[in-house]
Design an enzyme around this catalytic site. Structure first.
Site, PDB file in Angstrom:
ATOM      1  N   GLY A  45      16.507 -26.584  11.368  1.00  0.00           N
ATOM      2  CA  GLY A  45      16.987 -25.534  10.533  1.00  0.00           C
ATOM      3  C   GLY A  45      18.259 -26.118  10.086  1.00  0.00           C
ATOM      4  O   GLY A  45      19.258 -26.956  10.795  1.00  0.00           O
ATOM      5  N   GLN A  50      26.719 -25.707   5.930  1.00  0.00           N
ATOM      6  CA  GLN A  50      26.495 -26.844   6.929  1.00  0.00           C
ATOM      7  C   GLN A  50      26.295 -28.144   6.092  1.00  0.00           C
ATOM      8  O   GLN A  50      26.774 -29.385   6.560  1.00  0.00           O
ATOM      9  CB  GLN A  50      24.936 -26.831   7.868  1.00  0.00           C
ATOM     10  N   CYS A  92      23.044 -26.726  17.688  1.00  0.00           N
ATOM     11  CA  CYS A  92      23.223 -26.754  16.071  1.00  0.00           C
ATOM     12  C   CYS A  92      23.681 -28.116  15.705  1.00  0.00           C
ATOM     13  O   CYS A  92      24.625 -28.682  16.268  1.00  0.00           O
ATOM     14  CB  CYS A  92      24.236 -25.794  15.881  1.00  0.00           C
ATOM     15  N   LEU A  93      23.425 -28.448  14.428  1.00  0.00           N
ATOM     16  CA  LEU A  93      23.732 -29.701  13.903  1.00  0.00           C
ATOM     17  C   LEU A  93      25.039 -29.745  13.546  1.00  0.00           C
ATOM     18  O   LEU A  93      25.956 -30.813  13.645  1.00  0.00           O
ATOM     19  CB  LEU A  93      22.955 -29.965  12.467  1.00  0.00           C
ATOM     20  N   HIS A 134      19.743 -17.523  13.981  1.00  0.00           N
ATOM     21  CA  HIS A 134      20.500 -18.624  13.989  1.00  0.00           C
ATOM     22  C   HIS A 134      21.126 -18.853  12.598  1.00  0.00           C
ATOM     23  O   HIS A 134      22.207 -19.277  12.493  1.00  0.00           O
ATOM     24  CB  HIS A 134      19.952 -19.675  14.791  1.00  0.00           C
ATOM     25  N   GLU A 135      20.121 -19.131  11.799  1.00  0.00           N
ATOM     26  CA  GLU A 135      20.530 -19.623  10.251  1.00  0.00           C
ATOM     27  C   GLU A 135      20.997 -18.697   9.524  1.00  0.00           C
ATOM     28  O   GLU A 135      21.858 -19.054   8.685  1.00  0.00           O
ATOM     29  CB  GLU A 135      19.151 -20.306   9.612  1.00  0.00           C
ATOM     30  N   HIS A 138      24.516 -18.344  10.186  1.00  0.00           N
ATOM     31  CA  HIS A 138      25.365 -19.255   9.345  1.00  0.00           C
ATOM     32  C   HIS A 138      25.854 -18.929   8.168  1.00  0.00           C
ATOM     33  O   HIS A 138      26.934 -19.143   7.722  1.00  0.00           O
ATOM     34  CB  HIS A 138      24.661 -20.778   9.116  1.00  0.00           C
TER      35      HIS A 138
HETATM   36 NI    NI Z   1      23.107 -24.276  13.384  1.00  0.00          NI
END
Ligand code: NI
Length: 169
Positions: A45, A50, A92-93, A134-135, A138
């Protein structure tokens, strides 16, 4: 084009993102580039903040390229319904090598727009439900560790600060 993934504590990650209003070729290209950047970073994701674009847009592929039908693009998404709960590990990235269990709804229904601006609804359970939550977080400037207990959150932030200081971030 590959985008660099922005890491915490960049302020863009904690901002409430702006709605997408233009559904044009530029948006379609951005979506393609987001998938490419996400796969390269080995994520399932990726939300636009991000990559330093504070817009309400996220791409998800819980099959990680195994099933083209699992590619999901959510533009201006909203969770319209949620049920039950699950407690599973997330990463998470934007928080490399940080993993912890987060309590999420077990099932969610999301209303969003596609790249043409058309509204649709999509439901998910298990990993897909977690990815949706989660996304979408963000887009509201929320990172997953902010859902942890005060103690775990403090420990996580302390370890991140230490890693930044040591150049290991
Ligand atoms: Ni994330």
């Amino acid at each position: 084009m590959l985008y660099e993934i922005i890491k915490y504590p960049d302020p863009v990650l904690e901002k409430v993102a702006e709605p997408v209003t233009r559904f044009d070729d530029e948006l379609a290209k951005l979506v393609d580039d987001m998938f490419e950047s996400m796969y390269t970073a080995e994520g399932i994701g990726l939300a636009a903040p991000q990559i330093n674009i504070s817009k309400r847009l996220t791409v998800i592929d819980t099959s990680f390229q195994k099933n083209p039908d699992d590619k999901v693009v959510l533009i201006n998404p909203e969770i319209v319904s949620r049920e039950g709960s699950q407690y599973e590990e997330e990463g998470c990235l934007s928080l490399p090598d940080v993993r912890d269990k987060v309590k999420r709804a077990a099932w969610v229904k999301v209303r969003a727009q596609n790249i043409k601006g058309e509204f649709f609804e999509i439901e998910g359970t298990e990993l897909l439900a977690r990815a949706f939550q989660h996304e979408i977080d963000h887009l509201d400037g929320i990172l997953f560790f902010q859902h942890l207990s005060r103690l775990k959150k403090d420990l996580t932030m302390r370890s991140i600060r230490k890693r930044i200081k040591n150049g290991d971030w």
